[in-house]
Design a protein around this motif. Sequence first.
Motif, PDB file in Angstrom:
ATOM      1  N   LEU A 207     -10.732   8.029 -13.539  1.00 47.75           N
ATOM      2  CA  LEU A 207      -9.997   7.735 -12.528  1.00 47.75           C
ATOM      3  C   LEU A 207     -10.650   6.749 -11.413  1.00 47.75           C
ATOM      4  CD1 LEU A 207      -8.412  11.478 -12.052  1.00 47.75           C
ATOM      5  CD2 LEU A 207      -7.145   9.255 -12.761  1.00 47.75           C
ATOM      6  N   LEU A 208     -12.065   6.950 -11.129  1.00 45.71           N
ATOM      7  CA  LEU A 208     -12.551   6.092 -10.159  1.00 45.71           C
ATOM      8  C   LEU A 208     -12.737   4.834 -10.811  1.00 45.71           C
ATOM      9  CD1 LEU A 208     -15.454   8.375  -8.907  1.00 45.71           C
ATOM     10  CD2 LEU A 208     -13.533   7.531  -7.515  1.00 45.71           C
TER      11      LEU A 208
ATOM     12  N   GLY B 268      -9.089  -2.425  -8.288  1.00 47.42           N
ATOM     13  CA  GLY B 268      -8.841  -2.950  -7.014  1.00 47.42           C
ATOM     14  C   GLY B 268      -9.025  -4.664  -6.708  1.00 47.42           C
TER      15      GLY B 268
ATOM     16  N   SER C  57       0.756  -1.181   0.118  1.00 49.14           N
ATOM     17  CA  SER C  57      -0.016   0.027   0.056  1.00 49.14           C
ATOM     18  C   SER C  57       0.987   1.329  -0.006  1.00 49.14           C
ATOM     19  CB  SER C  57      -0.921  -0.077   1.427  1.00 49.14           C
ATOM     20  OG  SER C  57      -1.685  -1.025   1.164  1.00 49.14           O
TER      21      SER C  57
ATOM     22  N   ASN D 212      -3.005   2.580  -8.903  1.00 46.79           N
ATOM     23  CA  ASN D 212      -2.320   2.347  -7.607  1.00 46.79           C
ATOM     24  C   ASN D 212      -3.241   2.564  -6.485  1.00 46.79           C
ATOM     25  OD1 ASN D 212       0.691   1.048  -7.625  1.00 46.79           O
ATOM     26  ND2 ASN D 212       0.144   2.241  -9.425  1.00 46.79           N
ATOM     27  N   VAL D 213      -4.316   3.490  -6.619  1.00 54.14           N
ATOM     28  CA  VAL D 213      -5.290   3.567  -5.680  1.00 54.14           C
ATOM     29  C   VAL D 213      -5.959   2.328  -5.405  1.00 54.14           C
ATOM     30  CG1 VAL D 213      -7.419   4.734  -4.716  1.00 54.14           C
ATOM     31  CG2 VAL D 213      -5.358   6.091  -5.736  1.00 54.14           C
ATOM     32  N   GLY D 214      -6.217   1.702  -6.640  1.00 55.02           N
ATOM     33  CA  GLY D 214      -6.962   0.270  -6.650  1.00 55.02           C
ATOM     34  C   GLY D 214      -5.879  -0.832  -6.004  1.00 55.02           C
TER      35      GLY D 214
ATOM     36  N   VAL E  78       0.376   7.356  -6.260  1.00 59.32           N
ATOM     37  CA  VAL E  78      -0.774   8.088  -6.380  1.00 59.32           C
ATOM     38  C   VAL E  78      -0.274   9.602  -6.082  1.00 59.32           C
ATOM     39  CG1 VAL E  78      -2.770   8.871  -5.199  1.00 59.32           C
ATOM     40  CG2 VAL E  78      -2.314   6.525  -5.343  1.00 59.32           C
TER      41      VAL E  78
ATOM     42  N   ALA F 203      -9.316   3.299  -9.954  1.00 61.40           N
ATOM     43  CA  ALA F 203      -9.142   3.313  -8.545  1.00 61.40           C
ATOM     44  C   ALA F 203      -9.811   2.150  -7.869  1.00 61.40           C
ATOM     45  CB  ALA F 203      -9.213   4.617  -7.838  1.00 61.40           C
TER      46      ALA F 203
ATOM     47  N   ASN G 118      -3.448   7.771 -14.869  1.00 63.89           N
ATOM     48  CA  ASN G 118      -3.722   6.401 -15.033  1.00 63.89           C
ATOM     49  C   ASN G 118      -3.311   5.614 -13.913  1.00 63.89           C
ATOM     50  OD1 ASN G 118      -5.397   4.191 -16.182  1.00 63.89           O
ATOM     51  ND2 ASN G 118      -3.266   3.517 -17.035  1.00 63.89           N
TER      52      ASN G 118
ATOM     53  N   SER H 129      -1.708   6.704 -11.159  1.00 58.66           N
ATOM     54  CA  SER H 129      -2.307   7.211  -9.873  1.00 58.66           C
ATOM     55  C   SER H 129      -3.426   6.166  -9.454  1.00 58.66           C
ATOM     56  CB  SER H 129      -2.366   8.374  -9.538  1.00 58.66           C
ATOM     57  OG  SER H 129      -1.102   9.309  -9.495  1.00 58.66           O
ATOM     58  N   ALA H 130      -4.679   6.261 -10.425  1.00 57.96           N
ATOM     59  CA  ALA H 130      -5.662   5.621 -10.316  1.00 57.96           C
ATOM     60  C   ALA H 130      -5.427   3.947  -9.988  1.00 57.96           C
ATOM     61  CB  ALA H 130      -6.513   5.874 -11.365  1.00 57.96           C
TER      62      ALA H 130
END
Length: 425
Positions: free
Chosen positions: A229-230, A237, A69, A357-359, A76, A233, A352, A354-355
């Motif tokens: 992005l969502l 995941g 994480s 890696n939020v996932g 991100v 993200a 992209n 960032s998104a």
Amino acid sequence: MPLTTHGPTQLSPARIRLALFALALGGFAIGATEFVAMGLLPNLAQDLLPGLYRAQPDAANARAGWLISAYALGVVVGAPTIAAAAARRPRKQLLLALLIAFTLGTVASALLPSFELVLAARFLAGLPHGAYFGIASLVAAELMGTGKRARGVAIVLSGLTIANVIGVPAITWLGQSAGWRLAYLVVAGIFALTFLAVALVVPHQAGNPGSTIRRELRAFGRLQVWIALLIGAIGFGGLFAVYTYVAPLVMEVTGLAAWAVPIVLVVIGLGMTIGNFAGGALADRSVRRTMYGAFGVMLVALTALAFSAQSVAGLLVGVFLIGAAAAALSPTIQTRLMDVAHDSQSIAAALNHSALNVGNALGAYLGGIAIAAGLGYVAPVWIGLGLSGIGILLAGATFAIDRSRRRLGVAVPYGTAAITVVRAD
């Protein structure tokens, strides 16, 4: 026919292939530094959290997931910051600076003595990730030429997916045999080799002289950018909820020995490699259909894995399809972001990652909570299913907005003058 890159310089096909290979080698190194922790999670937990591991192995594995994480959160933070601030810089110069940062961050990860310091090093190592892929994707898209944008992105990402076939399993085996610290030093060596390759064969490309931080940040004022992005993200995941805890899934649920973990990682990597190239080719034809298809396969595969992870066949088929579907989404979402970001191309290309890696962080975090709560190692698969389900709903929303705007006669952008138009439907 040779291509021109930001000027009159003519490049031979052989030079273009070498440049694309160098960019993909960077993706290979990034794939290794990002994913090797998944296969070595128990080793990291045992070495960095010895007291907790002796008392509560599951809790130690869950906390070791924070290392994954932390890297993801570094991506991100770093991707939009570096991309926006450095969009005017010559692209090759920027790539070389990012590769130096990768090398130093990975060496620090290998050498620092405590869990807290390694956690900080993984965050720092993640900072250049998104900017590298974003800038390298723009370079590759220009080298590939008109109408091949998504395929250029896929070539850069192919290094990351091939790393999951060859690099991650091999380095995981090395880490299991000789220690995880040596594994990270090998990864740092690959980054250093990439620096030399990029310096030697990637042609000069000017940055965007008209770019400013304010112009790049305009992307954040566009609803469709946020939805794209969502999609990455949350929807992505689903992969990381499974991938982060693949080692204990293989050993505790399927009942295989530690030697089987690299084999399972090879299977995931094969799926990711095939899915990446397929996604790049299909997204050049239709972003919308490719996104729906990839999410559909992901949902089916996660459901199947949740019910069949106890069997070797169920495990292997499930992780292969999950890897293929997720990898197909990556160039697809990147293309969608570049379509809806108008003239904020540098930050769009980096966002992209960032998104995604939020996932990565979200999947790892939620999976760790479920494991620490005593729900077992199949619980992250169900969490992944929920995350991917939200992803496909968001995909439906973004394309519904496009249809609504077309009916109202509002222009729906599919690129800019600098980027070849790709239809979204």
